[in-house]
Motif scaffolding. Structure first.
Motif, PDB file in Angstrom:
ATOM      1  N   VAL A 272       2.772  11.031   2.919  1.00 18.38           N
ATOM      2  CA  VAL A 272       1.314  10.938   3.008  1.00 18.38           C
ATOM      3  C   VAL A 272       0.754  12.107   3.802  1.00 18.38           C
ATOM      4  CG1 VAL A 272       1.315   8.419   2.788  1.00 18.38           C
ATOM      5  CG2 VAL A 272       1.427   9.456   5.066  1.00 18.38           C
ATOM      6  N   LEU A 273      -0.548  12.299   3.697  1.00 11.09           N
ATOM      7  CA  LEU A 273      -1.233  13.359   4.436  1.00 11.09           C
ATOM      8  C   LEU A 273      -2.138  12.725   5.484  1.00 11.09           C
ATOM      9  CD1 LEU A 273      -1.686  16.459   4.546  1.00 11.09           C
ATOM     10  CD2 LEU A 273      -3.708  16.070   3.130  1.00 11.09           C
ATOM     11  N   ALA A 274      -1.840  12.992   6.756  1.00  6.59           N
ATOM     12  CA  ALA A 274      -2.665  12.522   7.875  1.00  6.59           C
ATOM     13  C   ALA A 274      -3.589  13.651   8.305  1.00  6.59           C
ATOM     14  CB  ALA A 274      -1.782  12.088   9.038  1.00  6.59           C
ATOM     15  N   LEU A 275      -4.781  13.281   8.760  1.00  6.96           N
ATOM     16  CA  LEU A 275      -5.779  14.258   9.174  1.00  6.96           C
ATOM     17  C   LEU A 275      -6.085  14.086  10.658  1.00  6.96           C
ATOM     18  CD1 LEU A 275      -8.139  13.809   6.099  1.00  6.96           C
ATOM     19  CD2 LEU A 275      -6.388  15.574   6.430  1.00  6.96           C
ATOM     20  N   PRO A 276      -5.201  14.580  11.543  1.00  5.96           N
ATOM     21  CA  PRO A 276      -5.429  14.421  12.984  1.00  5.96           C
ATOM     22  C   PRO A 276      -6.779  14.986  13.410  1.00  5.96           C
ATOM     23  CG  PRO A 276      -3.234  15.264  12.565  1.00  5.96           C
ATOM     24  CD  PRO A 276      -3.979  15.311  11.254  1.00  5.96           C
ATOM     25  N   GLY A 277      -7.420  14.251  14.313  1.00 13.29           N
ATOM     26  CA  GLY A 277      -8.700  14.699  14.833  1.00 13.29           C
ATOM     27  C   GLY A 277      -9.892  14.254  14.013  1.00 13.29           C
ATOM     28  N   THR A 278      -9.648  13.602  12.881  1.00 14.23           N
ATOM     29  CA  THR A 278     -10.727  13.112  12.031  1.00 14.23           C
ATOM     30  C   THR A 278     -11.049  11.673  12.408  1.00 14.23           C
ATOM     31  OG1 THR A 278      -9.985  14.537  10.229  1.00 14.23           O
ATOM     32  CG2 THR A 278     -11.422  12.705   9.630  1.00 14.23           C
ATOM     33  N   ARG A 279     -12.307  11.323  12.376  1.00 16.92           N
ATOM     34  CA  ARG A 279     -12.757   9.971  12.727  1.00 16.92           C
ATOM     35  C   ARG A 279     -12.143   8.934  11.788  1.00 16.92           C
ATOM     36  NH1 ARG A 279     -17.016   7.234  10.697  1.00 16.92           N
ATOM     37  NH2 ARG A 279     -17.728   5.477  11.929  1.00 16.92           N
TER      38      ARG A 279
ATOM     39  N   THR B  77       0.825  -1.210   0.000  1.00 17.25           N
ATOM     40  CA  THR B  77       0.000   0.000   0.000  1.00 17.25           C
ATOM     41  C   THR B  77       0.858   1.258   0.000  1.00 17.25           C
ATOM     42  OG1 THR B  77      -1.696  -1.192   1.231  1.00 17.25           O
ATOM     43  CG2 THR B  77      -1.865   1.209   1.193  1.00 17.25           C
ATOM     44  N   LEU B  78       1.819   1.310   0.921  1.00 17.57           N
ATOM     45  CA  LEU B  78       2.751   2.435   1.026  1.00 17.57           C
ATOM     46  C   LEU B  78       4.162   1.867   1.105  1.00 17.57           C
ATOM     47  CD1 LEU B  78       0.811   4.533   3.682  1.00 17.57           C
ATOM     48  CD2 LEU B  78       0.943   4.999   1.226  1.00 17.57           C
ATOM     49  N   ARG B  79       5.103   2.630   0.595  1.00 20.70           N
ATOM     50  CA  ARG B  79       6.492   2.165   0.576  1.00 20.70           C
ATOM     51  C   ARG B  79       7.400   3.156   1.304  1.00 20.70           C
ATOM     52  NH1 ARG B  79       6.476  -2.297  -2.268  1.00 20.70           N
ATOM     53  NH2 ARG B  79       5.029  -2.562  -3.979  1.00 20.70           N
TER      54      ARG B  79
ATOM     55  N   ARG C 287      -1.750   9.949  -0.512  1.00 26.66           N
ATOM     56  CA  ARG C 287      -0.300   9.907  -0.749  1.00 26.66           C
ATOM     57  C   ARG C 287       0.009  11.168  -1.550  1.00 26.66           C
ATOM     58  NH1 ARG C 287       0.049   5.830  -3.868  1.00 26.66           N
ATOM     59  NH2 ARG C 287       0.455   4.255  -2.298  1.00 26.66           N
ATOM     60  N   LEU C 288       1.011  11.921  -1.099  1.00 18.55           N
ATOM     61  CA  LEU C 288       1.385  13.156  -1.776  1.00 18.55           C
ATOM     62  C   LEU C 288       2.542  12.943  -2.742  1.00 18.55           C
ATOM     63  CD1 LEU C 288       1.261  15.558   1.303  1.00 18.55           C
ATOM     64  CD2 LEU C 288      -0.520  15.152  -0.415  1.00 18.55           C
ATOM     65  N   TRP C 289       3.440  12.003  -2.399  1.00 21.57           N
ATOM     66  CA  TRP C 289       4.636  11.771  -3.209  1.00 21.57           C
ATOM     67  C   TRP C 289       5.099  10.346  -3.017  1.00 21.57           C
ATOM     68  CZ3 TRP C 289       9.764  10.477  -2.812  1.00 21.57           C
ATOM     69  CH2 TRP C 289      10.575  10.822  -3.883  1.00 21.57           C
ATOM     70  N   PRO C 290       5.632   9.642  -3.957  1.00 18.98           N
ATOM     71  CA  PRO C 290       5.951  10.052  -5.325  1.00 18.98           C
ATOM     72  C   PRO C 290       4.807   9.842  -6.310  1.00 18.98           C
ATOM     73  CG  PRO C 290       6.864   7.866  -4.961  1.00 18.98           C
ATOM     74  CD  PRO C 290       6.209   8.312  -3.655  1.00 18.98           C
ATOM     75  N   HIS C 291       3.769   9.119  -5.945  1.00 17.85           N
ATOM     76  CA  HIS C 291       2.631   8.872  -6.840  1.00 17.85           C
ATOM     77  C   HIS C 291       1.363   9.351  -6.149  1.00 17.85           C
ATOM     78  CE1 HIS C 291       5.316   6.438  -9.240  1.00 17.85           C
ATOM     79  NE2 HIS C 291       5.656   5.778  -8.149  1.00 17.85           N
ATOM     80  N   PRO C 292       1.022  10.641  -6.294  1.00 15.83           N
ATOM     81  CA  PRO C 292      -0.136  11.195  -5.584  1.00 15.83           C
ATOM     82  C   PRO C 292      -1.413  10.392  -5.872  1.00 15.83           C
ATOM     83  CG  PRO C 292       1.130  12.939  -6.645  1.00 15.83           C
ATOM     84  CD  PRO C 292       1.687  11.630  -7.136  1.00 15.83           C
ATOM     85  N   GLY C 293      -2.198  10.236  -4.823  1.00 15.72           N
ATOM     86  CA  GLY C 293      -3.474   9.546  -4.985  1.00 15.72           C
ATOM     87  C   GLY C 293      -4.069   9.163  -3.654  1.00 15.72           C
ATOM     88  N   ARG C 294      -5.220   8.617  -3.725  1.00 13.52           N
ATOM     89  CA  ARG C 294      -5.994   8.202  -2.536  1.00 13.52           C
ATOM     90  C   ARG C 294      -5.405   6.937  -1.928  1.00 13.52           C
ATOM     91  NH1 ARG C 294      -9.688   9.750   1.079  1.00 13.52           N
ATOM     92  NH2 ARG C 294     -11.542   8.506   1.220  1.00 13.52           N
ATOM     93  N   VAL C 295      -5.337   6.887  -0.612  1.00 14.08           N
ATOM     94  CA  VAL C 295      -4.957   5.672   0.115  1.00 14.08           C
ATOM     95  C   VAL C 295      -6.259   4.992   0.516  1.00 14.08           C
ATOM     96  CG1 VAL C 295      -3.790   4.731   2.145  1.00 14.08           C
ATOM     97  CG2 VAL C 295      -2.802   6.699   0.932  1.00 14.08           C
ATOM     98  N   ARG C 296      -6.493   3.840  -0.012  1.00 10.57           N
ATOM     99  CA  ARG C 296      -7.779   3.155   0.153  1.00 10.57           C
ATOM    100  C   ARG C 296      -7.861   2.344   1.431  1.00 10.57           C
ATOM    101  NH1 ARG C 296     -10.948   5.744  -3.260  1.00 10.57           N
ATOM    102  NH2 ARG C 296     -10.054   5.867  -5.313  1.00 10.57           N
TER     103      ARG C 296
END
Length: 113
Positions: free
Chosen positions: A36-43, A29-31, A102-111
């Motif tokens: 990546v972008l984390a959203l602290p405080g989000t459910r 999934t991630l290498r 994921r912001l880098w190197p292949h931006p996209g949604r983490v499922r």
């Protein structure tokens, strides 16, 4: 007019956090080296990738999959069990927020799984 970032911060209630993934525990999934972008405080929902920490390692943040919530916290595991130190060793984790992009190197949604 607000920027997209200002709206996101307002909606989340906390500032989004860029996190550098280290190690092979979340492959494929991630290498190692992904940002990546984390959203602290989000459910967080079961099956989502999340930013976590363990009481036995309070200064360390990790990116793991939030598998199951119980009264003591979350059972959080890596996607590559043979390469992951996670709740199987450290016990329940405190989930700080989901990792949805994921912001880098292949931006996209983490499922979620």
């Amino acid at each position: 007019m607000r920027t997209a970032r200002e709206l996101l911060i307002t909606l989340v209630g906390r500032r989004p956090r860029r996190v550098l993934v280290r190690g092979p525990s979340m492959a494929p999934t991630l290498r190692d080296g992904d940002v990546v972008l984390a959203l602290p405080g989000t459910r967080v929902r079961p099956g989502e990738v999340a930013l976590v920490r363990w009481s036995s390692r309070p200064g360390q943040l990790s990116v793991k999959r939030a598998a199951l919530e119980d009264t003591d916290g979350w059972f959080a595991v890596g996607d590559a069990p043979g390469s992951s130190t996670d709740s199987r060793t450290l016990g329940p984790a405190e989930v700080l927020g989901p990792v949805r992009w994921r912001l880098w190197p292949h931006p996209g949604r983490v499922r979620a799984r």
